[in-house]
Design a protein around this motif. Sequence first.
Motif, PDB file in Angstrom:
ATOM      1  N   MET A 120       9.101 -27.017  85.996  1.00  0.00           N
ATOM      2  CA  MET A 120       8.454 -26.007  86.786  1.00  0.00           C
ATOM      3  C   MET A 120       9.188 -25.763  87.949  1.00  0.00           C
ATOM      4  SD  MET A 120       6.331 -24.450  88.330  1.00  0.00           S
ATOM      5  CE  MET A 120       4.617 -24.430  87.260  1.00  0.00           C
ATOM      6  N   GLN A 121       9.709 -24.199  87.936  1.00  0.00           N
ATOM      7  CA  GLN A 121      10.375 -23.721  88.922  1.00  0.00           C
ATOM      8  C   GLN A 121       9.744 -22.724  89.756  1.00  0.00           C
ATOM      9  OE1 GLN A 121      14.366 -22.875  86.524  1.00  0.00           O
ATOM     10  NE2 GLN A 121      12.642 -23.107  84.930  1.00  0.00           N
ATOM     11  N   VAL A 122       9.749 -23.057  91.013  1.00  0.00           N
ATOM     12  CA  VAL A 122       9.281 -22.194  92.119  1.00  0.00           C
ATOM     13  C   VAL A 122      10.336 -21.682  92.619  1.00  0.00           C
ATOM     14  CG1 VAL A 122       7.496 -22.156  94.038  1.00  0.00           C
ATOM     15  CG2 VAL A 122       7.236 -23.875  92.402  1.00  0.00           C
ATOM     16  N   ASN A 251      17.125 -29.465  92.941  1.00  0.00           N
ATOM     17  CA  ASN A 251      15.661 -28.967  92.950  1.00  0.00           C
ATOM     18  C   ASN A 251      14.949 -30.133  92.442  1.00  0.00           C
ATOM     19  OD1 ASN A 251      13.392 -26.582  91.331  1.00  0.00           O
ATOM     20  ND2 ASN A 251      13.392 -27.617  93.580  1.00  0.00           N
ATOM     21  N   ARG A 252      13.844 -30.743  93.256  1.00  0.00           N
ATOM     22  CA  ARG A 252      13.229 -31.814  92.859  1.00  0.00           C
ATOM     23  C   ARG A 252      11.843 -31.353  92.370  1.00  0.00           C
ATOM     24  NH1 ARG A 252      15.170 -33.461  97.825  1.00  0.00           N
ATOM     25  NH2 ARG A 252      13.092 -33.362  98.791  1.00  0.00           N
ATOM     26  N   GLN A 253      11.614 -31.414  90.946  1.00  0.00           N
ATOM     27  CA  GLN A 253      10.528 -30.635  90.605  1.00  0.00           C
ATOM     28  C   GLN A 253       9.506 -31.512  89.671  1.00  0.00           C
ATOM     29  OE1 GLN A 253      12.981 -30.920  87.590  1.00  0.00           O
ATOM     30  NE2 GLN A 253      10.889 -29.630  86.966  1.00  0.00           N
ATOM     31  N   MET A 254       8.783 -30.774  88.991  1.00  0.00           N
ATOM     32  CA  MET A 254       7.814 -31.269  88.088  1.00  0.00           C
ATOM     33  C   MET A 254       8.109 -30.803  86.553  1.00  0.00           C
ATOM     34  SD  MET A 254       3.537 -31.276  88.062  1.00  0.00           S
ATOM     35  CE  MET A 254       3.318 -29.311  88.125  1.00  0.00           C
ATOM     36  N   SER A 255       8.141 -31.814  85.579  1.00  0.00           N
ATOM     37  CA  SER A 255       8.512 -31.485  84.162  1.00  0.00           C
ATOM     38  C   SER A 255       7.307 -31.682  83.351  1.00  0.00           C
ATOM     39  CB  SER A 255       9.801 -32.265  83.791  1.00  0.00           C
ATOM     40  OG  SER A 255      10.865 -31.475  84.616  1.00  0.00           O
ATOM     41  N   VAL A 256       7.453 -31.162  82.062  1.00  0.00           N
ATOM     42  CA  VAL A 256       6.462 -31.480  80.982  1.00  0.00           C
ATOM     43  C   VAL A 256       7.313 -31.174  79.848  1.00  0.00           C
ATOM     44  CG1 VAL A 256       5.679 -29.238  80.877  1.00  0.00           C
ATOM     45  CG2 VAL A 256       4.068 -30.978  80.058  1.00  0.00           C
TER      46      VAL A 256
END
Length: 325
Positions: A120-122, A251-256
């Motif tokens: 997920m990239q914001v 970038n500290r983010q959420m993955s799937v």
Amino acid sequence: MSGISRRHIIAGAAGALALPGLARAQAQQQLAIATGTTGGVYYPLGGALANYLSRGIPGMSATVEVTGGSVANMQLLGANRVGIAITQVDAAVDALRGNDRFRGRPVPARTMAVLYTNRMQVVTVASTGIRSMQDLKGKRVSTGAPGSATEVMAFRLIEGAGLDRDKDFRARERLSPAESTNAIKDGKLDAYFFVSGVPTSAITDLGATPGVQLVMIDHDEYIPRIVEKYGPVYFAETIPAGTYPGQTTPNRQMSVGNIMAVREDMPADLVTKILDITWNNREDWARVHSAARDFTLEGQKSAAAGVPWHPAAEAFWKAKGATLG
């Protein structure tokens, strides 16, 4: 119609009379692969896969569908209009269970292979002043193309951050990543959400634009809240600094995870052929896009797949030595 051409709808309808998502015409098999938008990763990987299958299976003509993304792909698979859907795990789990966009229409999906991680990239630029999820309030944002897993995941992140997707933004668009990048360049958008492998061309394009300073918003702190509600399909990762032009910090983010999904009734011999060809071409696939480097034997895990294995796929990976777990 999720980017489906009339030609492919006809092919899909014919396939319903033969094999799932597979039309037979004049001794030729036509296999449609549901991918995503042209600015993402699914599309080039799907195009290469179609090429491998067309060359490797006698009588096979494999083609790609440009779609909104994972949700649309699973809907197409459920409607028997494609033979393979490249999809995020969260969308596949929703489809299998008949949740959310699939309510009342569960999809008999099975995993053929675990591919790579989607991030997920914001995305924004320094001139907007946006530095956190909370800074998005009152801004113009895009939450992804209709029918995409980006949209689903963006809504869950927005909710996890305590924002209201319908009330807290000055405007909320539903653009593809390429359209979003162009809108930011034109001063018509402040930020956008996009879920993909990295690097992805649309964000690279934005970061390489003269006079633009790319900013990637951290959001890993909201993952526990999201997982508590939607299940353990998401996890924290970091996109290293320098992945994109002008990206100066990690970038500290959420993955799937991503999988290749098929219907449970796809013939076992066809599943085996597709996997054998895909596996044998994995090095070339990684040259098409670096995300395919993560298509590994070690990555074939039941926990990562989210959706049960097709029996022929399970047998294939075990024969290769994978510990599915």
